[in-house]
Design an enzyme around this catalytic site. Structure first.
Site, PDB file in Angstrom:
ATOM      1  N   HIS A 430      68.569  57.276 -26.733  1.00  0.00           N
ATOM      2  CA  HIS A 430      67.683  55.593 -26.817  1.00  0.00           C
ATOM      3  C   HIS A 430      66.279  55.577 -26.118  1.00  0.00           C
ATOM      4  O   HIS A 430      65.478  54.645 -25.937  1.00  0.00           O
ATOM      5  CB  HIS A 430      68.579  54.750 -26.050  1.00  0.00           C
ATOM      6  N   ARG A 619      63.452  42.858 -20.508  1.00  0.00           N
ATOM      7  CA  ARG A 619      63.532  44.837 -19.158  1.00  0.00           C
ATOM      8  C   ARG A 619      61.522  44.517 -19.396  1.00  0.00           C
ATOM      9  O   ARG A 619      61.593  44.564 -20.336  1.00  0.00           O
ATOM     10  CB  ARG A 619      63.766  45.690 -19.310  1.00  0.00           C
TER      11      ARG A 619
HETATM   12  C1  26Q Z   1      70.406  56.216 -16.686  1.00  0.00           C
HETATM   13  C2  26Q Z   1      70.677  57.468 -15.548  1.00  0.00           C
HETATM   14  C3  26Q Z   1      71.107  56.900 -14.301  1.00  0.00           C
HETATM   15  C4  26Q Z   1      71.807  55.585 -14.728  1.00  0.00           C
HETATM   16  C5  26Q Z   1      70.513  55.025 -15.248  1.00  0.00           C
HETATM   17  C6  26Q Z   1      70.571  55.454 -16.679  1.00  0.00           C
HETATM   18  C7  26Q Z   1      70.129  54.295 -17.617  1.00  0.00           C
HETATM   19  C8  26Q Z   1      70.574  53.447 -17.925  1.00  0.00           C
HETATM   20  C9  26Q Z   1      69.989  51.945 -19.387  1.00  0.00           C
HETATM   21  C10 26Q Z   1      69.241  54.556 -18.802  1.00  0.00           C
HETATM   22  C11 26Q Z   1      68.841  54.444 -19.987  1.00  0.00           C
HETATM   23  C12 26Q Z   1      68.990  53.130 -20.033  1.00  0.00           C
HETATM   24  C13 26Q Z   1      68.648  51.359 -20.776  1.00  0.00           C
HETATM   25  C14 26Q Z   1      68.330  52.571 -22.138  1.00  0.00           C
HETATM   26  C15 26Q Z   1      67.599  51.021 -23.196  1.00  0.00           C
HETATM   27  O1  26Q Z   1      67.796  50.105 -22.693  1.00  0.00           O
HETATM   28  N1  26Q Z   1      67.745  51.377 -23.557  1.00  0.00           N
HETATM   29  C16 26Q Z   1      66.738  50.965 -24.922  1.00  0.00           C
HETATM   30  O2  26Q Z   1      67.704  50.696 -26.468  1.00  0.00           O
HETATM   31  C17 26Q Z   1      67.464  50.280 -27.341  1.00  0.00           C
HETATM   32  C18 26Q Z   1      68.621  50.185 -28.238  1.00  0.00           C
HETATM   33  O3  26Q Z   1      68.330  51.492 -28.990  1.00  0.00           O
HETATM   34  C19 26Q Z   1      66.353  50.434 -28.033  1.00  0.00           C
HETATM   35  O4  26Q Z   1      66.370  49.218 -28.391  1.00  0.00           O
HETATM   36  C20 26Q Z   1      65.633  50.397 -26.671  1.00  0.00           C
HETATM   37  O5  26Q Z   1      64.043  50.642 -27.856  1.00  0.00           O
HETATM   38  C21 26Q Z   1      65.361  51.322 -25.711  1.00  0.00           C
HETATM   39  O6  26Q Z   1      64.497  51.395 -24.788  1.00  0.00           O
END
Ligand code: 26Q
Length: 881
Positions: A430, A619
């Site tokens: 993602h 976000r």
């Molecule tokens: C990782 C390690 C430790 C703590 C937190 C995390 C973590 C948590 C959440 C890393 C990333 C996320 C979330 C990512 C996210 O929401 N990405 C989004 O995903 C969507 C669905 O595919 C896309 O539409 C967005 O473009 C993308 O930013």
């Protein structure tokens, strides 16, 4: 001290292990099934005492074959409700507070879901192994941003009218009940909401699926804005959320952490001892997932951590009178599922986060393998019958954990285990942001899960051997690809090498994965890589949150698009129908009035529904460039101050965003937006022409009100950085027109609606690559007076607060690189398209046309379509229904 002895090369007794253990595994399910079955056979529903009433003999049996039987009359429903209110809540229909009515009615709906779930599973068991080409799908994700459930369940079960009828006797509406339900905010943003939309699509299309996650006690924090600054308050959602959670003690699994680990060789191969491990119970809470037009009810299984009574150490402390030590252990266990990490698109290398991941993964994998063995008595057909999907790398330990279970608990040898595991797991990426790629300190992994670490080392060793054949002598390349290097475990590499499929979430993003992030893997195994463009639960985001527009579409093309999203495209035939156009515009206005009233409730200010609503809700992150939006607003404000009589349609800029608590820069940007709004609010003349509002505590429920009210959707990330975006699809389907860069799914939206119905600006991803090195924001600042004025205003500040830090960020190289997301490079083009779109807005016919085209062409962004692609191309399975 208990002692565990395991071997990795136990002789293959795996074909069937023993009859006895197979029976034993099957026993609990059969037992659990028995009493309910007999209750159903006798035509009575009295198996669930708290929420039941004996129904008349004449009512048809509620079975899989007879879905219509679930419909009850108003009288029957009311009788069930009365009994539940009396026996379960010690009140009655006339005097129950609305919160109690919500809980009682939700309980009844949950009961109906349980009945349907039971019938579905029974039918599944009956059909048994005879159903070819169907697999069990397991979707593992650290986040499921479910939002509220009652409205969605009533819609799916087609019971909204019934509940509305019943509530009339109390002069209440379903909305009054919805307002009582807390959001299940078990996610940060896009990734978590995507998982929730996918559960809906899985159930709606009849796939046999289970989602796995954590039953966080606290979901994503509640946001309070204090003097423009984000503060975080705990989100204690459970009291109101419990009605949808069904605790299933009988499916508790044990997860081990730490311990003294040693390996030794014997004639039978490598063995190990693990002593003094910290054992935690994973107790499941099931949330039932209804589908629309579907008899299938799927499950979201949320694990809660509890201290295990197997933990003899606890008891010893307790018996010795060392209560606080015993309590400490208990607290330590409970801590695991206490709170969702509020970080999004950034890596946070916290030990507890890793513990959460392994906790979720281990319980889920044990559950999956146990189920499979119970059903088939062997694991040899595991990959034929099971698909396990990992939502980003957060559940990547699925790969070594399955290896552990296959080898240590079912006696598989490495190669056979690897064959099954690597054919079962698939992975969605993602993000391409380097700072978001998960890496864990090798020592932490080794100490926290010694057995898993040992398996990871072996995966690493074998992978290096394999790659030596693909890229002989290219140590640099191989070192770049391995799961362990430089003292770190790299979850993305582990996920790619251990999965049978890797996909991005939009066409552009999937190309970037192949060309860039995972290029070497792509060279080695090109067949693994594919794309599935994200999709949304369009019934929730259109039919439920914008019922008027959905009704208009019904009247134009009939209601079948509610089942088959492809049909929505037919709405495009009405793009130039003047009457439909007018209705589209007036529905939008109604939605804006509704939103305006909601905003007034929390801020005291009601934005003018005849102004243009320009929305950026997502976000807060540098790459999403809320700062670019703010800069243009500043510029516009400056122009208006120079000429307060400027003839213009009033504009309302609506922002909604949470950010990670320790992300100082993002918090500054929130404050900037708030302070601009505050300053404008003080000037009656200006505020009649433009308003800037920051909506506190963005949530799924707020989005459901906000998306239908948007005229313009801001999707302005630096090209190449937003993997897909899904808010863009939600506003699009509600008829908003997009201003966006060629990033993520915007590219496909552009393709779908054509250049006349979307406003694209800025550099594309390739240009960003080419220009990044030579980009000089200071030169732009110094040579462009409009840019200079806007940036300088950051230094002067708004409503008494200066934003020199943001000014420095944009133009000063003391930041590792000034303006890494190139706001200033795209500024002028951004202003250009804003001018164009505002002219377009004044041409009401043209606007209605664009709006209708956007709604119609959003059909391809339905989660139903995404899930079909996953099922057909990645999981290789068909619906079970
Ligand atoms: C990782 C390690 C430790 C703590 C937190 C995390 C973590 C948590 C959440 C890393 C990333 C996320 C979330 C990512 C996210 O929401 N990405 C989004 O995903 C969507 C669905 O595919 C896309 O539409 C967005 O473009 C993308 O930013």
């Amino acid at each position: 001290m208990r002692k565990n002895n395991f071997t990795t090369t136990k002789p293959a007794n795996r074909k069937l292990t023993t009859e006895k253990s197979a029976d034993k595994a099957a026993a609990p399910a059969a037992k659990a099934a028995a009493p309910v079955k007999s209750a159903a056979a006798s035509g009575s529903t009295s198996s669930a005492p708290a929420a039941s009433v004996s129904s008349e003999k004449s009512e048809p049996e509620k079975t899989w074959e007879n879905a219509a039987a679930y419909k009850v009359s108003k009288e029957t429903f009311r009788a069930e409700l009365d009994e539940l209110l009396e026996l379960g809540f010690h009140t009655d229909f006339e005097s129950a507070p609305v919160e109690t009515l919500y809980k009682a009615i939700a309980t009844l709906i949950n009961k109906q879901l349980k009945r349907r779930r039971f019938e579905f599973q029974k039918a599944r068991r009956k059909a048994g192994k005879n159903v070819p080409d169907t697999k069990k799908i397991y979707y593992i994700s650290m986040e499921f941003l479910m939002g509220q459930s009652l409205k969605n369940n009533l819609y799916n079960l087609d019971e909204t009218d019934l509940v509305a009828e019943v509530l009339k006797d109390r002069k209440l509406t379903p909305q009054d009940l919805y307002d009582c339900e807390p959001d299940a905010g078990l996610g940060n943003g896009g990734l978590g909401r995507l998982a929730a939309c996918y559960m809906d699509a899985l159930a709606s299309q009849g796939y046999d699926a289970v989602g796995f996650s954590i039953r966080y006690e606290y979901g994503l924090f509640k946001q309070k804005i204090v003097d423009g600054w984000q503060a975080e308050l705990p989100d204690n959602w459970l009291p109101g959320g419990y009605v949808w959670l069904n605790r299933r003690d009988e499916d508790t699994f044990k997860v081990s952490f730490y311990g003294d680990y040693e390996e030794y060789w014997t004639d039978d191969g490598l063995k190990y001892n693990l002593n003094n491990a910290e054992v935690v119970d994973a107790v499941p809470y099931d949330m039932l997932i209804s589908g629309a037009n579907s008899r299938v009810v799927d499950t979201l299984r949320l694990w809660k951590s509890e201290s295990s009574n197997d933990n003899d150490f606890d008891m010893a402390s307790f018996n010795n009178g060392d209560f606080s030590r015993a309590a400490q252990k208990e607290n330590r266990a409970h801590l695991i599922s206490k709170v969702l990490y509020p970080a999004d698109n950034v890596e946070e290398g916290k030990e507890l986060r890793l513990k959460q991941q392994y906790f979720m993964v281990s319980a889920s994998c044990q559950n999956i393998v146990r189920n499979h063995f119970r059903d088939y008595g062997t694991l040899d057909n595991f990959s034929d019958k099971v698909a396990i999907h990992i939502n980003d790398t957060h559940p990547a330990l699925t790969i070594p954990e399955l290896m552990r279970i296959f080898m240590d608990e079912y006696g598989y040898e490495w190669d056979d285990a690897w064959e099954q595991v690597s054919k079962t797991v698939s992975y969605t990426n993602h993000t391409v942001l380097a700072e978001a790629l998960e890496k864990w300190n090798e020592d932490i992994v080794r100490v926290m899960m010694p057995r898993i670490y040992s398996i990871l080392k072996e995966i690493d060793r074998r992978f290096r051997e394999d790659m030596e054949e693909v890229f002989p002598g290219d140590e640099g390349k191989i070192d770049w690809m391995t799961p362990i290097a430089q003292g770190q475990v790299r979850m993305a590499n582990l996920s790619v090498l251990g999965s049978q499929s890797v996909n991005g979430v939009s066409a552009l993003h999937s190309e970037i994965l192949k060309d860039d992030l995972f290029h070497d893997f792509y060279l080695a195994t090109p067949e693994k890589f594919t794309n599935v463009t994200n999709g949304i639960a369009y019934r929730r985001w259109l039919c439920q949150s914008n019922p008027k527009l959905a009704g208009l579409i019904d009247s134009c093309i009939g209601p079948d698009y509610r089942k088959n999203a492809d049909l929505l495209e037919k709405f495009a035939d009405f793009a130039d129908d003047p009457s439909v156009g007018e209705q589209v515009l007036s529905i939008k206005r109604e939605n804006k009035v509704r939103m305006s009233n909601l905003i007034k409730k929390t801020t005291g200010i009601a934005p003018d529904p005849d102004s243009i609503f320009i929305v950026q809700a997502k976000r807060l992150h540098e790459y999403k460039r809320q700062l670019l939006n703010a800069l243009r607003i500043i510029s516009r404000y400056q122009k208006l101050k120079e000429n307060p009589d400027l003839d213009m349609r009033p504009e309302t800029y609506l922002f909604a965003a949470k950010t990670a608590p320790n992300y100082y820069l993002a918090k500054s940007i929130i404050q900037l937006i708030c302070k601009i709004g505050e300053e404008i609010e003080k000037d009656p003349k200006i505020r009649s022409k433009m308003r800037v509002m920051f909506l506190e505590n963005y949530s799924v429920t707020m989005a459901e009100h906000l998306m239908p009210a948007a005229d313009i959707s801001e999707q302005i990330s630096l090209a190449g950085k937003e993997a897909s975006g899904t808010g863009n699809m939600k506003m699009m389907i509600n008829g908003a027109v997009t201003i966006g860069t060629m990033d993520g799914a915007n590219v496909e939206m552009h393709e779908a609606v054509g250049g006349d119905n979307i406003f694209i600006f800025g550099q594309n991803a390739e240009e960003v690559q080419d220009n990044l090195r030579s980009y000089d924001s200071r030169r732009l600042y110094e040579t462009d007076p409009v840019i200079k004025a806007a940036v300088d205003a950051l230094g002067t500040g708004f409503a008494g607060t200066d934003f020199n830090n943001l000014k420095q960020y944009l133009i000063q190289k003391t930041y590792s690189i000034a303006d890494p997301y190139m706001c200033l490079a795209d500024f002028n083009d951004y202003c250009r398209v804003h001018k164009e779109i505002q002219d377009a807005y004044e041409d009401r016919k043209r606007w209605a046309h664009m709006s209708i085209i956007n709604t119609a062409k959003a059909s391809r962004f339905a989660a139903d379509r995404s899930i079909r692609e996953y099922a057909d191309n990645i999981w290789h399975t068909k619906p079970a229904e």
